[in-house]
Write a protein that holds these residues in place. Sequence first.
Motif, PDB file in Angstrom:
ATOM      1  N   VAL A   1      73.864 -10.044 -38.352  1.00  0.00           N
ATOM      2  CA  VAL A   1      75.157 -10.538 -37.870  1.00  0.00           C
ATOM      3  C   VAL A   1      75.124 -10.707 -36.358  1.00  0.00           C
ATOM      4  O   VAL A   1      75.572 -11.724 -35.810  1.00  0.00           O
ATOM      5  N   TYR A   2      74.573  -9.716 -35.664  1.00  0.00           N
ATOM      6  CA  TYR A   2      74.537  -9.756 -34.199  1.00  0.00           C
ATOM      7  C   TYR A   2      73.736 -10.952 -33.695  1.00  0.00           C
ATOM      8  O   TYR A   2      74.197 -11.707 -32.828  1.00  0.00           O
ATOM      9  N   PHE A   3      72.539 -11.155 -34.243  1.00  0.00           N
ATOM     10  CA  PHE A   3      71.693 -12.239 -33.750  1.00  0.00           C
ATOM     11  C   PHE A   3      72.159 -13.606 -34.228  1.00  0.00           C
ATOM     12  O   PHE A   3      71.915 -14.609 -33.563  1.00  0.00           O
ATOM     13  N   ASN A   4      72.822 -13.669 -35.379  1.00  0.00           N
ATOM     14  CA  ASN A   4      73.358 -14.955 -35.811  1.00  0.00           C
ATOM     15  C   ASN A   4      74.527 -15.395 -34.943  1.00  0.00           C
ATOM     16  O   ASN A   4      74.778 -16.585 -34.796  1.00  0.00           O
ATOM     17  N   GLU A   5      75.246 -14.429 -34.379  1.00  0.00           N
ATOM     18  CA  GLU A   5      76.362 -14.760 -33.500  1.00  0.00           C
ATOM     19  C   GLU A   5      75.921 -14.936 -32.049  1.00  0.00           C
ATOM     20  O   GLU A   5      76.664 -15.493 -31.240  1.00  0.00           O
ATOM     21  N   ALA A   6      74.720 -14.452 -31.712  1.00  0.00           N
ATOM     22  CA  ALA A   6      74.246 -14.547 -30.326  1.00  0.00           C
ATOM     23  C   ALA A   6      74.016 -16.006 -29.947  1.00  0.00           C
ATOM     24  O   ALA A   6      73.486 -16.790 -30.736  1.00  0.00           O
ATOM     25  N   GLU A   7      74.414 -16.371 -28.743  1.00  0.00           N
ATOM     26  CA  GLU A   7      74.244 -17.741 -28.285  1.00  0.00           C
ATOM     27  C   GLU A   7      74.099 -17.788 -26.767  1.00  0.00           C
ATOM     28  O   GLU A   7      74.552 -16.890 -26.056  1.00  0.00           O
ATOM     29  N   ARG A   8      73.425 -18.816 -26.305  1.00  0.00           N
ATOM     30  CA  ARG A   8      73.305 -19.083 -24.876  1.00  0.00           C
ATOM     31  C   ARG A   8      74.310 -20.182 -24.540  1.00  0.00           C
ATOM     32  O   ARG A   8      74.267 -21.271 -25.113  1.00  0.00           O
ATOM     33  N   ARG A   9      75.214 -19.896 -23.614  1.00  0.00           N
ATOM     34  CA  ARG A   9      76.266 -20.846 -23.272  1.00  0.00           C
ATOM     35  C   ARG A   9      75.881 -21.622 -22.011  1.00  0.00           C
ATOM     36  O   ARG A   9      75.728 -21.041 -20.937  1.00  0.00           O
TER      37      ARG A   9
END
Length: 430
Positions: free
Chosen positions: A231-239
């Motif tokens: 869940v954590y890595f699927n939600e992680a993103e670079r903006r």
Amino acid sequence: MIAREIKKTFFILGKLFQIPDIRKKVFIILFLLFVFRLTANIPIPGIDLIKVKNFLAQNQFFGILNIFLGNTLSNFSVAMLGLGPYITAVIILQLLTLIFPQLKEMYYEGGEEGRAKFNQYARLLTFPLAMIQGYGFVTFLQTQGILKELSIWNILFDLVIIATGSVFLMWLGEIITEQKLGNGVSLLIFAGIISGVPNSLFLTLSTFTLEMLNSLILFFIFAILVIVFVVYFNEAERRIPISYVKRVRGMRIYGPGQTYLPLKVNQAGVIPIIFAIALLSFPQTLNFIFNALGIPFLSNITQALVSLLNNGLIFALLYFILVFGFSYFYTLITFEPYEISNNLQKNGAFIPGLRPGTETGDYLKKIVYRTTFAGGIFLAIIAVVPFLLQAITGLRFLTIGGTSVLIVVSVALETLKAIESQLEIREYEI
């Protein structure tokens, strides 16, 4: 973060049935999944299912392959190969793009028409691949004494049924994908894994002893950790910061503003795991075929590869490399930085400090390479942890159970994202 995601999930599911066209799509998908499970439980006539299930239970590789195929192999059903031949066809064609420039141009530069033609080639390749894989597997089971000797006509009859079953599942998967609420292939595999949960729970409870308590506690701890990290890595993103210049649209003037372009750390989702398992099954499939055709030289080579893969640590190492490699490969063929750059330029948007066009595309490409490296490493580690736990504890069910948890959680998150996108299109604020 987990609590927020749970709350968001229930909110999305609550809105899901309030919109008529999305509600209709959900019921279509549920019906198609029911048809899939019905097909997966229709066995080929004249097969001793007890012998087949006992054989699969004793073989770790076939146990994982059975998960990948959606639990169709253990039933020796009319769709026993699942979506394996179709996925194999897609992998073969994508690898061929590295060799044939025309195929590469069609896939990467042909737009929607080129992708449609590429997918048509994959469909056409699925049936012969299913015939070949089915023949290899049937003859292998005959040599193991699991199946009785069949005449050439009986084998041909069974192969036509098996290949037709794979094509039928491919068709179901494409219809599900057309509903735009998730990937059809992933959802069919997801449904296959979920369908086996009640039986697994029943067997666990009926055979439970105190000696199993530590193993079950270890599995549940591992499952919770997998859920949290996925869940954590699927939600992680670079903006990436985006600025807009003043624009005139009709009679309205839009002033300058700022927003951001989100780039997911794990853009490939669960696809690299599915592709890696499919590729690792190649040597075993080829060994079946060469044994059946009586080609000792090639049979010995593939048997050596199979023996190598039977080593748990070597299998885990190759699995790690393939998952990481396919994370890059899948991201490269789906993410188009220069097209995004052109779209930004057309809409009067730019990344501060960079020229619109090629320079922006180069920057996005560099950022995606970096984020994909982190996402690929994460996905590969999560994928091989069950194998490492098995090597340490000697508990084989951790491998199969851990892989199942990883696939289920990843597919569920991807599907929720697809549903969220459909709701946002209809101006629902998630």
